[in-house]
Design an enzyme around this catalytic site. Structure first.
Site, PDB file in Angstrom:
ATOM      1  N   GLY A  23       0.813  -1.205   0.000  1.00 27.32           N
ATOM      2  CA  GLY A  23       0.000   0.000   0.000  1.00 27.32           C
ATOM      3  C   GLY A  23       0.849   1.258   0.000  1.00 27.32           C
ATOM      4  CB  ALA A  24       4.292   1.798  -1.037  1.00 24.24           C
ATOM      5  N   GLY A  27      -1.105   7.816   1.023  1.00 22.91           N
ATOM      6  CA  GLY A  27      -1.293   7.825   2.463  1.00 22.91           C
ATOM      7  C   GLY A  27      -0.048   7.530   3.260  1.00 22.91           C
ATOM      8  CB  ILE A  28       0.466   6.124   6.670  1.00 24.35           C
ATOM      9  CG1 ILE A  28      -0.327   4.831   6.586  1.00 24.35           C
ATOM     10  CG2 ILE A  28      -0.316   7.199   7.401  1.00 24.35           C
ATOM     11  CD1 ILE A  28      -0.647   4.234   7.949  1.00 24.35           C
ATOM     12  N   GLY A  29       1.446   4.742   3.774  1.00 24.89           N
ATOM     13  CA  GLY A  29       2.365   3.840   3.096  1.00 24.89           C
ATOM     14  C   GLY A  29       3.314   4.599   2.185  1.00 24.89           C
ATOM     15  CB  SER A 153      -6.748   0.884  13.527  1.00 22.75           C
ATOM     16  OG  SER A 153      -7.734   1.884  13.714  1.00 22.75           O
ATOM     17  CE1 TYR A 178      -9.704   0.052   8.917  1.00 21.12           C
ATOM     18  CE2 TYR A 178     -10.280   0.977  11.054  1.00 21.12           C
ATOM     19  CZ  TYR A 178      -9.407   0.872   9.986  1.00 21.12           C
ATOM     20  OH  TYR A 178      -8.225   1.583   9.993  1.00 21.12           O
TER      21      TYR A 178
END
Length: 309
Positions: A23-24, A27-29, A153, A178
């Site tokens: 997930g790069a 966002g945070i990735g 999370s 989630y």
């Protein structure tokens, strides 16, 4: 505990190290990949969309012209894709130092199933990453600086593992799904570290969370609907922090020599919503080792991946 207000400038030199980030592309990735590349690491962007991966690499190279980057296809919600990624990696006999398990999806409004028959959020946020880490673990460099980082999370606090209906076929809610997936990710990270220690491995497993970070996962694309999107944008805009700031606990866990295996890191602000890295609080039910072992066995059965530890 981190000393002072730890930032990306405190990342130790990463030259000679290789990190795989799921997930790069946003966002945070993306922010984690950007910071790791800036510190000298070679970064593998494991991403489902090749166009997004190319754009992400172009952006990182604009910030760090000498960045060593590579994009590899990975749809973490598909076990076939996970197995293909891992098989290609193992064939190349490439040791790596950091596995950052970040890709995720949030609040899918109606229950969806992947091609493997898994509920989409548990597949994407947890089961795919469980399978990937198990398949890649033999390739991680056997060193105390080597890390497996699970992105959990704040939502884990309200989650529960429904062992009788893990795929939530009988009862589904977007937030419940989630929370279950992120609780599973945290329990997995803690249990993996216990198993690594028991096996005498120097590798550390260190879960982390970004607080309330403003990323694509909160916008949900077309899934959110205009009213929910407005509410989410308002809440995260008012209380949340940037993706770059949200990536700091992940980066601390991945690179700081003092980061402890089996610890959990998040922001140091009120309710861990925002701030700089510190050791985060873990809900009591996430520390249930019997439940963690049961989850591990269920995960191996569902994915067909058996760990070497």
């Amino acid at each position: 505990m981190p000393q002072g207000r730890w930032t990306a400038a405190d990342i130790p030199p990463q030259a000679g190290r290789l990190a795989i980030v799921t997930g790069a592309t946003s966002g945070i990735g993306y922010e984690a990949a950007l910071a790791l590349a800036g510190a000298g690491a070679q970064v593998i962007l494991a991403a489902r969309d090749p166009d997004k991966a190319r754009r992400a690499m172009d952006a990182i190279r604009r910030a760090h012209p000498g960045a060593r980057l590579e994009a590899r296809p990975l749809d973490i919600a598909r076990l076939a894709s996970v197995r293909d990624f891992a098989a290609r990696w193992r064939e190349e006999e490439r040791p790596f130092d950091v596995l950052l398990l970040n890709a995720g999806v949030a609040s899918v409004p109606q229950r969806e199933e992947t091609e493997d028959g898994f509920e989409r959020q548990v597949a994407t946020n947890y089961l795919g990453h469980f399978a990937l880490a198990g398949l890649l673990l033999p390739s991680i460099r056997p060193d105390a600086a080597s890390r497996v980082i699970q992105v959990a999370s704040l939502a884990h606090r309200g989650g529960r593992i429904d062992f009788d209906d893990l795929q939530l076929r009988r009862s589904y809610s977007r937030q419940g799904a989630y929370a279950q997936s992120k609780l599973a990710m945290l329990m997995f990270g803690l249990e993996l570290d216990r198993r690594l220690q028991a096996a005498g491995s120097p590798v550390r497993s260190i879960p982390a969370h970004p607080g309330m970070a403003k990323t694509d996962i909160t916008r949900l694309g077309d899934r959110a609907g205009p009213v929910r999107k407005l509410v989410l944008d308002g809440v995260f805009g008012l209380l949340g922090q940037s993706a770059a700031q949200g990536a700091l606990p992940l980066l601390y866990a991945a690179t700081a020599p003092e980061a402890r295996g089996g610890a959990y890191y998040g922001p140091d602000g009120v309710w861990e919503i925002r701030g700089h890295p510190k050791e985060a609080s873990i809900a009591p039910h996430a520390l249930d080792q019997a439940a963690a072992r049961r989850l591990w066995s269920a995960s191996e059965a569902l994915t067909g991946v058996t760990y070497p530890v």
